[in-house]
Design an enzyme around this catalytic site. Structure first.
Site, PDB file in Angstrom:
ATOM      1  N   LYS A   1      30.944  -4.125  12.586  1.00 29.31           N
ATOM      2  CA  LYS A   1      29.803  -3.224  12.870  1.00 29.31           C
ATOM      3  C   LYS A   1      28.814  -3.923  13.807  1.00 29.31           C
ATOM      4  O   LYS A   1      29.248  -4.673  14.686  1.00 29.31           O
ATOM      5  CB  LYS A   1      29.178  -2.752  11.552  1.00 29.31           C
ATOM      6  CG  LYS A   1      30.240  -2.138  10.624  1.00 29.31           C
ATOM      7  CD  LYS A   1      29.684  -1.428   9.432  1.00 29.31           C
ATOM      8  CE  LYS A   1      30.826  -0.870   8.584  1.00 29.31           C
ATOM      9  NZ  LYS A   1      30.372  -0.137   7.416  1.00 29.31           N
TER      10      LYS A   1
ATOM     11  N   GLU B   1      29.975   6.297  10.359  1.00 28.16           N
ATOM     12  CA  GLU B   1      28.676   5.925  10.940  1.00 28.16           C
ATOM     13  C   GLU B   1      28.530   6.490  12.343  1.00 28.16           C
ATOM     14  O   GLU B   1      27.421   6.807  12.777  1.00 28.16           O
ATOM     15  CB  GLU B   1      28.524   4.389  10.921  1.00 28.16           C
ATOM     16  CG  GLU B   1      28.280   3.900   9.498  1.00 28.16           C
ATOM     17  CD  GLU B   1      28.792   2.509   9.206  1.00 28.16           C
ATOM     18  OE1 GLU B   1      29.071   1.745  10.144  1.00 28.16           O
ATOM     19  OE2 GLU B   1      28.919   2.190   8.001  1.00 28.16           O
TER      20      GLU B   1
ATOM     21  N   SER C   1      33.427  -0.691   0.443  1.00 31.37           N
ATOM     22  CA  SER C   1      33.100  -1.735  -0.542  1.00 31.37           C
ATOM     23  C   SER C   1      34.329  -2.463  -1.074  1.00 31.37           C
ATOM     24  O   SER C   1      34.415  -2.773  -2.265  1.00 31.37           O
ATOM     25  CB  SER C   1      32.266  -1.143  -1.694  1.00 31.37           C
ATOM     26  OG  SER C   1      31.057  -0.611  -1.202  1.00 31.37           O
TER      27      SER C   1
END
Ligand code: 13P
Length: 252
Positions: free
Chosen positions: A13, A99, A214
């Site tokens: 990211k 995202e 996660s």
């Protein structure tokens, strides 16, 4: 049953300076057993692609980009084309990450344009799909995943199972510490596999479906043990070698 090579990818990211990216890439390169079963890819930010490519040269770890634009070249300020990503050494390009959908307005139609351009440039897309918390609570998970997959793939007809990777990333599990249970994830992965069969026919059996959300060293092994979970797309834990390397090891 079709053998699918497990595939663990790290999505960095918007993290890491050049020096940090080089150091992380080296730690993963040197820490991941060369004879391991899992394929591994790293997706640093655009600014670090060339530096990470240099660190990975000669290793069996592949380079991935986090996004792209669909045009080949031109007056598109701020954009990066698939051809540029191929030139810098990418093998994979992530498209449709939640995202991007949430913060940058990527619709299913845009995701399809990106996916098509990635394939045209000879690269392999990692197509992300996944429902939000509200969609899961409204029992819409399967409809959402079906729509994202069907519209995202569009007319794509991969020749083989390695021309496409799908990542199931439930939005409510990303960066929250809340992981889908192995059963919850397997149920959606199984559904995705059935959709791939419906849309693509025989190559569906060999297409890897990664889970993302996660993933940690603590939950990786049980997730990866599910029959339709063929790997992981790892965010936060991919930024730390002491977290990412055990996830790679968990894939065998
Ligand atoms: P986390 O592993 O930080 O939840 O992120 C998952 C993800 O979005 C990978 O693309």
């Amino acid at each position: 049953m079709t053998e699918r090579q497990p595939f663990i990818a790290g999505n960095w990211k918007m993290h890491k300076t050049l020096a940090e990216a080089r150091s992380l890439a080296r730690d993963i390169r040197d820490g991941a057993a060369p004879g391991r079963r899992a394929e591994v890819a790293l997706a640093p930010p655009y600014t670090a692609l060339a530096a990470v490519a240099a660190e990975l040269a000669g290793s069996n770890i592949r380079l991935a980009a986090q996004d792209t634009f669909w045009e080949k070249q031109g007056a598109y300020t701020g954009a990066i084309s698939p051809a540029m990503l191929a030139d810098v050494g990418c093998h994979y390009v992530i498209v449709g990450h939640s995202e991007r959908r949430q913060h940058f307005g990527d619709t299913d139609a845009i995701v399809n344009k990106k996916l098509t351009a990635v394939v045209a440039a000879g690269l392999t897309p990692i197509l992300c799909v996944g429902e939000t918390k509200a969609e899961r609570e409204a029992d819409q998970t399967l409809q959402v995943v079906r729509r994202q997959l069907e519209r995202g793939l569009g007319a794509l007809q991969p020749a083989t199972g390695t021309d496409l990777v799908v990542a199931y990333e439930p939005v409510w599990a990303i960066g929250t510490g809340l992981t889908a249970t192995p059963d919850q994830a397997q149920a959606v992965h199984h559904f995705i596999r059935s959709l791939l069969r419906e849309f693509l026919g025989p190559p569906a059996e060999a297409i890897r479906i990664q889970y993302g959300g996660s993933v940690t060293p603590d939950n990786a092994a049980t997730l990866l043990a599910q029959p339709d979970i063929d790997g992981a797309l790892v965010g936060g834990a991919s930024l730390k070698p002491e977290m990412f390397l055990p996830i790679i090891a968990a894939a065998g």
